[in-house]
Scaffold this motif. Structure first.
Motif, PDB file in Angstrom:
ATOM      1  N   GLU A   1       1.072   8.733  -2.654  1.00 16.00           N
ATOM      2  CA  GLU A   1       0.281   9.568  -3.558  1.00 16.00           C
ATOM      3  C   GLU A   1      -0.681  10.459  -2.778  1.00 16.00           C
ATOM      4  O   GLU A   1      -0.828  11.647  -3.070  1.00 16.00           O
TER       5      GLU A   1
ATOM      6  N   GLN B   1       0.123   4.056  -2.767  1.00 21.76           N
ATOM      7  CA  GLN B   1      -1.114   4.787  -2.545  1.00 21.76           C
ATOM      8  C   GLN B   1      -0.967   5.799  -1.399  1.00 21.76           C
ATOM      9  O   GLN B   1      -1.480   6.920  -1.468  1.00 21.76           O
TER      10      GLN B   1
ATOM     11  N   VAL C   1       0.811  -1.220   0.000  1.00 19.05           N
ATOM     12  CA  VAL C   1       0.000   0.000   0.000  1.00 19.05           C
ATOM     13  C   VAL C   1       0.846   1.272   0.000  1.00 19.05           C
ATOM     14  O   VAL C   1       0.318   2.374   0.066  1.00 19.05           O
TER      15      VAL C   1
END
Length: 428
Positions: A405, A402, A399
């Motif tokens: 980001e 993500q 993860v």
């Protein structure tokens, strides 16, 4: 002469349903009390107790001897009633206990929620001229079921310097750890900030007058509170088969609390409304607290004639009453349509007074429309939750992109770096 206003138009109803908003005139005085208790502690509590309660105390804490003597002062019938009420309240609130839990939703991921009781809590019980042992039960029992280690009770002393015997017995039956003879805003200050005799607590619950309510509002943030309670209220939904004497008695039972209490009723016809108004006026003449109830009924009471069940439900959900009594022929028929109410009493033999004392559910309820987003006092009010999170290196890697980001989007590059340093090989 009508004892209560009868409403037949939507415009009249809209006007009566508008919530009363009052500007607090006691806040400056309450702020002064809070500041002085913070500064002078026990000395200020003793001075204010003499000033407001007319009692000179040497010590604030109730002794074991006083508690033991209290058992001899109450009648056997009252003692049995307190024990029976305690058992019913315990039985209901035991169902509210929450447990910690854990889960592993995917490989390398371990999540959970840790449920813990508050370490300490304080209960405020109004006193002086009146006694409220039922309020002791309703506040202390959920706290003890939750597992609160230190439970404190404060209440004003009577004229003789003692605490009401029924309050002491109720507190002892519930396992309250400490009892102090102090009331008003100064008691809230002591519970929130502590004095030489009274260590501070993490949460304060219990009703009180305008000074107590204002003090709870002002200390919130330094300590948790249950709610800011407004005047008590009841709404009764009746039909042509509803017993007039029952409906009138329940409206008056609410009105006798104080002059600001609100009692209203939804009925199917003007004929029933007029008959109910007459019955209210008849019963009013026999009440011990006649003048209080009369003022409440005449100022805040009303009877509204509704055209259909849908209109009644719409009004109820808009009011979000503290207490709702449904006395229709089929009280459960539209129960699922009631979205907002603190407590719902179904049928002719489930009066609000039953809930106040013996049914089991808590009688500390959201008022002033706050039932739209608040719940009755319960075990959950004396507990807190902590999230548990554990990821393996591999699970974090899945993860990481993500997270980075999202962190970049929120311009929190430190957050992104906290992930990169764990997942990007070249930074190790």
């Amino acid at each position: 002469m009508n004892a209560v206003q009868i409403i037949t138009t939507r415009e009249q109803l809209k006007h009566r349903m508008e919530r009363r908003t009052t500007v607090s005139t006691v806040e400056p005085a309450v702020r002064t009390i809070l500041d002085r208790v913070k500064q002078f502690k026990d000395a200020e509590l003793l001075a204010l107790t003499e000033r407001f309660d007319g009692v000179q105390l040497q010590t604030l804490r109730v002794t074991k001897r006083e508690i033991k003597d209290a058992y001899n002062e109450i009648s056997p019938a009252l003692f049995q009633a307190l024990k029976d009420a305690r058992e019913r309240i315990l039985r209901f609130h035991e169902q509210q206990k929450e447990e910690s839990w854990r889960m592993e939703p995917e490989a390398g991921v371990y999540l959970g929620q840790q449920v813990r009781a508050l370490t300490s809590a304080g209960i405020y019980i109004p006193g002086g001229k009146a006694s409220y042992p039922s309020t002791v039960l309703m506040n202390a029992i959920p706290a003890k079921i939750a597992g609160v280690k230190r439970l404190v009770l404060t209440t004003p002393p009577q004229a003789d310097g003692c605490v009401n015997a029924s309050v002491l017995v109720a507190a002892d039956l519930c396992g309250v750890d400490e009892i102090y003879k102090v009331g008003g805003a100064q008691a809230i200050a002591a519970l929130a900030y502590g004095t030489e005799s009274i260590p501070p607590v993490h949460k304060i619950t219990g009703p009180g007058n305008a000074y107590v309510a204002c003090a709870k509002k002002l200390v919130y943030g330094d300590v948790s509170i249950d709610m800011i309670a407004g005047p008590s209220e009841v709404c009764i939904w009746a039909d042509e088969q509803s017993n007039l004497a029952f409906v009138a008695a329940d409206l008056l039972a609410q009105a006798e609390h104080d002059e600001d209490a609100s009692a209203c009723c939804l009925v199917p016809s003007i004929e029933y409304a007029e008959a109910l108004s007459i019955e209210i006026y008849r019963q009013l003449e026999f009440m011990d607290r006649k003048e209080i109830a009369k003022q409440s009924i005449q100022t805040n009471g009303w009877i509204a004639v509704v055209e259909c069940d849908d209109e009644a439900i719409e009004i109820i959900n808009d009011l979000a009453p503290e207490h709702l009594e449904i006395m229709t022929v089929d009280p459960e028929g539209r129960l699922d349509d009631i979205q907002h109410a603190g407590a719902i009493f179904l049928g002719a033999y489930s009066p609000e007074a039953l809930g106040d004392y013996m049914a089991g559910p808590n009688h500390t309820l959201p008022t002033s429309g706050t039932a739209k987003f608040s719940s009755p006092l319960g075990v959950y009010d004396f507990m807190k939750k902590t999230s548990i999170i554990r990821y393996s290196q591999k699970a974090l890697g899945k993860v990481s992109e993500q997270i980075i980001e999202l962190a970049k989007t929120e311009q929190l590059n430190g957050h992104a770096q906290a992930i990169r340093v764990r997942t990007e090989e070249e930074l190790r």
